[in-house]
Write an enzyme that holds these catalytic residues in place. Sequence first.
Site, PDB file in Angstrom:
ATOM      1  N   SER A  16     -69.253 -16.809 -70.972  1.00 10.46           N
ATOM      2  CA  SER A  16     -70.079 -15.896 -71.756  1.00 10.46           C
ATOM      3  C   SER A  16     -70.115 -14.530 -71.079  1.00 10.46           C
ATOM      4  O   SER A  16     -70.148 -14.440 -69.842  1.00 10.46           O
ATOM      5  CB  SER A  16     -71.494 -16.443 -71.894  1.00 10.46           C
ATOM      6  N   ASN A  42     -67.622  -6.229 -72.281  1.00 11.85           N
ATOM      7  CA  ASN A  42     -66.632  -7.154 -71.753  1.00 11.85           C
ATOM      8  C   ASN A  42     -67.217  -7.896 -70.556  1.00 11.85           C
ATOM      9  O   ASN A  42     -68.188  -7.430 -69.946  1.00 11.85           O
ATOM     10  CB  ASN A  42     -65.371  -6.412 -71.306  1.00 11.85           C
ATOM     11  N   LYS A  43     -66.609  -9.024 -70.211  1.00  6.44           N
ATOM     12  CA  LYS A  43     -67.112  -9.799 -69.079  1.00  6.44           C
ATOM     13  C   LYS A  43     -66.990  -9.020 -67.771  1.00  6.44           C
ATOM     14  O   LYS A  43     -67.899  -8.996 -66.957  1.00  6.44           O
ATOM     15  CB  LYS A  43     -66.338 -11.127 -68.972  1.00  6.44           C
ATOM     16  N   VAL A  44     -65.843  -8.381 -67.562  1.00  2.31           N
ATOM     17  CA  VAL A  44     -65.619  -7.614 -66.341  1.00  2.31           C
ATOM     18  C   VAL A  44     -65.713  -6.133 -66.669  1.00  2.31           C
ATOM     19  O   VAL A  44     -65.012  -5.647 -67.563  1.00  2.31           O
ATOM     20  CB  VAL A  44     -64.256  -7.935 -65.725  1.00  2.31           C
TER      21      VAL A  44
END
Length: 340
Positions: free
Chosen positions: A145, A334-336
Site C-alpha cells: 500500500s 507513489n510508494k517511493v
Amino acid sequence: MTSLMLKEARSAADYVAVQLTRDQARYAELGRQLRTAPPTNIVTVARGSSDHAAAYCAYLVMARLGRIVASLPMSLVTLNQAPLIVRDALAIAISQSGQSPDVVEPIRYFRAGGARTVALVNHDDSPLAEAAEWSIPLHAGIESSVAATKSFIASLVAGALLTGHWQDDDDFLAAIAQLPEALRIAAECDWSSAVQTLAPADRLMVVGRGTGFALALEAALKCKETCAIQAEAFSGAEIKHGPMALIEEGYPLLMFSTRGPSQAGMLALAEEMRQRGATVLLAAPEDVPQRDLTLPVAATPDLDPIVAIQAFYVMAAQLSVARGMDADQPRHLNKVTRTS
C-alpha cells in the site's frame, strides 16, 4: 474487499515481534558507544511519515536522556551546501525505502564530516543503508500500500529501542518487549464512531501533545493521504495561538489524550472546544469517562503512541472506504518519493 492498508496495518504486531528478536546486539553496542562517547549535537533526517517517527524518537531522547535533538532542514545540505560543523555529532535517519536523495545525501555529508550516522531503514540494501555507518533494518517486510503503516510502527519501535539501549534502561526495554501483544489488542479497538463522524468531513484538526504530538502529525497526514480530508495537526498548547479562530459550530477535532503530564491539559482543552461548538472526538484511555474513543495503552506511557497509531490506522482504512476512496492508491502519490 479489505484494503492492503488495513491488512498491512493489522499485521504490524507480527512484524514487531520479529523486529524485537533481531539486531538487539547492534542496538546494545550502539547504545554503549553513545554512552562512552556522547555526541556533541544530534539531528534527525527524515521526510513524511518517517519524519513523524523521528519526532517521536527525538522527544524520547530529550525526555529520557536530556540531550537536545533538532530536525535537519535537508536543503541546507542538498541545495545550499551550508558549511555545517558535524564532527562528533549524531545523525539519525529514518526511512521506509531509503532511496530519497534528500535523506541519503545528508547522511553521506555527516559521515564524511566525522559524525556518527545511524539509518533506521526498512530496505537494508538501499542507498541510505549503504551511506550510514550504522544501518539497522526495521524488518517490516514488503509494504504494498502507498500509505505506510507497519513500517511506521516499526520505525517508532526502532526509535524506542535506540533510546532504551542508549539509556541502558532495562525496565524500558522490558516494556518494549511487550509491544506485540499490546499492538494486537489495539488493532481490535472499535473506532466506528469516528468513521461515522468523519465520513462527511472535508476538514479536521488533529491535536496531541508531548509524545502524542508525533501521533497527531501522522494521523493528520494519513487523513489527507487516504481520505482526502484537509487535516492539520497542532500541539494542544498551540490551539489558542491562532488555530482557535477556525473553530465554529460542528468543526471536527480528533484529540489524542495520551497518558503523562500533558493529559490533564488535553482533557480541559477538549471540554473547552466542546463548549465552543466543536465536534470533538476525544481519544483517551478507558479510565477517562469523557472519552469518545478508547485509546489503547502500552506497558509504559512513553510507548502509548505506538499502540495508539495502530488503532488509528484501522479506523483510517475503514474511513477511506466509507468516503469512497482507495486507501492503497491515493491520487497523485507513489510508494517511493524521491526529493532533492
